[in-house]
Design an enzyme around this catalytic site. Structure first.
Site, PDB file in Angstrom:
ATOM      1  N   GLY A 166     -21.398 -33.287  13.013  1.00 55.89           N
ATOM      2  CA  GLY A 166     -22.397 -34.347  13.203  1.00 55.89           C
ATOM      3  C   GLY A 166     -21.970 -35.623  12.490  1.00 55.89           C
TER       4      GLY A 166
ATOM      5  N   ARG B  25     -17.350 -31.191  18.097  1.00 58.83           N
ATOM      6  CA  ARG B  25     -17.409 -29.819  17.614  1.00 58.83           C
ATOM      7  C   ARG B  25     -16.321 -29.090  18.388  1.00 58.83           C
ATOM      8  NH1 ARG B  25     -23.006 -31.330  16.516  1.00 58.83           N
ATOM      9  NH2 ARG B  25     -23.167 -30.953  14.288  1.00 58.83           N
TER      10      ARG B  25
ATOM     11  N   ASP C  47     -20.750 -29.038   6.140  1.00 62.61           N
ATOM     12  CA  ASP C  47     -20.283 -27.725   5.660  1.00 62.61           C
ATOM     13  C   ASP C  47     -19.447 -26.984   6.702  1.00 62.61           C
ATOM     14  OD1 ASP C  47     -22.540 -27.249   7.232  1.00 62.61           O
ATOM     15  OD2 ASP C  47     -23.134 -25.488   6.081  1.00 62.61           O
TER      16      ASP C  47
ATOM     17  N   THR D 271     -22.562 -36.212   5.860  1.00 58.85           N
ATOM     18  CA  THR D 271     -23.715 -35.644   6.573  1.00 58.85           C
ATOM     19  C   THR D 271     -24.998 -36.264   6.035  1.00 58.85           C
ATOM     20  OG1 THR D 271     -25.089 -33.657   6.811  1.00 58.85           O
ATOM     21  CG2 THR D 271     -23.550 -33.628   4.993  1.00 58.85           C
TER      22      THR D 271
ATOM     23  N   ASP E   2     -27.702 -34.679   5.869  1.00 57.60           N
ATOM     24  CA  ASP E   2     -28.580 -33.583   5.430  1.00 57.60           C
ATOM     25  C   ASP E   2     -28.627 -33.376   3.913  1.00 57.60           C
ATOM     26  OD1 ASP E   2     -29.025 -33.142   8.125  1.00 57.60           O
ATOM     27  OD2 ASP E   2     -27.427 -31.646   8.274  1.00 57.60           O
TER      28      ASP E   2
ATOM     29  N   ASP F 164     -26.976 -31.338   2.224  1.00 56.28           N
ATOM     30  CA  ASP F 164     -27.096 -29.886   2.066  1.00 56.28           C
ATOM     31  C   ASP F 164     -25.876 -29.236   1.410  1.00 56.28           C
ATOM     32  OD1 ASP F 164     -25.434 -30.385   4.191  1.00 56.28           O
ATOM     33  OD2 ASP F 164     -26.362 -28.961   5.560  1.00 56.28           O
TER      34      ASP F 164
ATOM     35  N   ARG G 231     -31.760 -30.407   8.753  1.00 53.71           N
ATOM     36  CA  ARG G 231     -31.504 -28.979   9.051  1.00 53.71           C
ATOM     37  C   ARG G 231     -32.265 -28.080   8.075  1.00 53.71           C
ATOM     38  NH1 ARG G 231     -25.376 -27.998  10.945  1.00 53.71           N
ATOM     39  NH2 ARG G 231     -24.889 -28.795   8.893  1.00 53.71           N
TER      40      ARG G 231
END
Ligand code: ADP
Length: 319
Positions: free
Chosen positions: A11, A72, A103, A125, A127, A129, A171
């Site tokens: 992403g 991807r 990740d 990212t 996110d 995360d 996410r």
């Protein structure tokens, strides 16, 4: 180390371009040749590369998205796909690879380094995360985009005396929701890391109404989801008009914030330095304001801890 490759994968996030720019310019300054790989790991498999120099990255620091484009790659997840990439790396005489991504992309980088290719990951990212770093490149911009939307929705919520449920991305990580909730003065923040009580939310809405509050803003994390269902239930129970807004992809694009541009520039520089030092299988990040590097496997094994203190503050400030 003579030639390095740089790619963006998975992403996209704001300020990936600023990271590419830093990698190219710092590497060039240190006498390295840089190849930009198109479309993530797919480009590595298919040899889609371009030679980059200082001018190839002119005029991109302020642009969202990624000039290298991203993808991807299912093929890279297979040993055969990675072998193909390894052959391309050998043929093009690439001595090290910088991977900008999340990740998933880091797992790819880890496997690439196991094939003997010095690899460094830059966390890109929205996110936030990745546990080993306090911030990922793009998070701050996405947060500000969400905040801008919250401010606007707050205006119309007040006019109509509505409940607004605003779903933000992230996410399975609640950081974007939590930070946006605090900055946006939300009445409730619902994140995947914490149980929430629907009854408490409804009680809060009634209580707010009694105290003359014009609106009620609920920030809902993507990892919990179901904004439309939630507003329906709130309307049924409270009888107060409620609306859902799912912010979606607007959070992934846009002009990167100053914070993200600076972080991306520092991390890009660090990634090149790490490769020059002869390290392999590393990621770069930030911890307590310092720029750090860490083994990829170690970094990926750290579990993301939810910021309980910040969550408590969000609750204390919300009523
Ligand atoms: P992100 O990097 O944003 O988390 P993805 O999880 O989609 O995004 O990962 C991006 C790409 O990284 C995948 O399409 C794939 O090419 C590669 N990748 C992800 N997981 C692995 C894995 N376990 N092994 C090898 N490559 C992977």
């Amino acid at each position: 180390m003579k030639t390095i490759a740089v790619l963006t994968s998975g992403g996209d996030s704001p300020a990936m371009n600023a990271a590419i720019r830093a990698v190219v310019r710092i590497a060039n300054d240190k006498g390295l040749r840089v190849l930009g790989v198109h479309r993530g790991y797919n480009g590595l498999i298919n040899g889609e590369v371009e030679e980059m120099d200082r001018s190839s990255v002119s005029d991109i620091i302020h642009r969202g998205g990624t000039i290298l484009r991203t993808a991807r790659s299912e093929e890279f997840k297979t040993p055969q796909g990675r072998e193909k990439a390894l052959n391309v790396i050998k043929v093009l005489k690439i001595d090290g690879v910088v991977v900008i991504g999340g990740d998933g992309s880091f797992r790819g980088a880890q496997l690439l380094s196991e094939l003997g290719v010095p690899t460094v990951g830059i966390p890109g990212t929205i996110d936030n995360d990745l546990a080993y770093t306090d911030y990922t490149v793009g998070f701050d911009t996405a947060l500000n985009t969400a905040l801008d939307a919250i401010n606007k929705i707050r205006d119309t919520s007040s006019s109509h005396e509505r409940v607004s449920v605003i779903e933000v991305m992230g996410r399975n990580c609640g950081d974007l929701a939590l930070f946006a909730g605090i900055a946006g003065g939300a009445e409730n923040v619902i994140v995947p890391e914490k149980e929430f009580s629907f009854e408490d939310i409804c009680r809060g809405i009634f209580e707010g109404k009694r105290r003359g509050k014009l609106h009620n803003i609920i920030i809902l994390a993507e990892g919990v989801g179901g904004a439309h269902k939630l507003v329906k239930k709130i309307e049924e129970v409270t009888g107060i008009e409620s609306r859902a807004t799912v912010l979606g992809y607007i959070q992934r694009g846009g002009i990167p914030s100053a914070f993200d541009r600076i972080l991306a520039s520092r991390l890009g520089a660090k990634a090149v330095e790490v490769l020059i030092e002869g390290k392999s299988s590393r990621v770069v990040g930030t911890k307590n304001g310092e720029i750090i590097d860490m083994d990829i496997t170690e970094a990926l094994s750290i579990e993301k801890k939810f910021n309980e203190k910040l969550y408590e503050i969000s609750i204390a400030l919300s009523h």
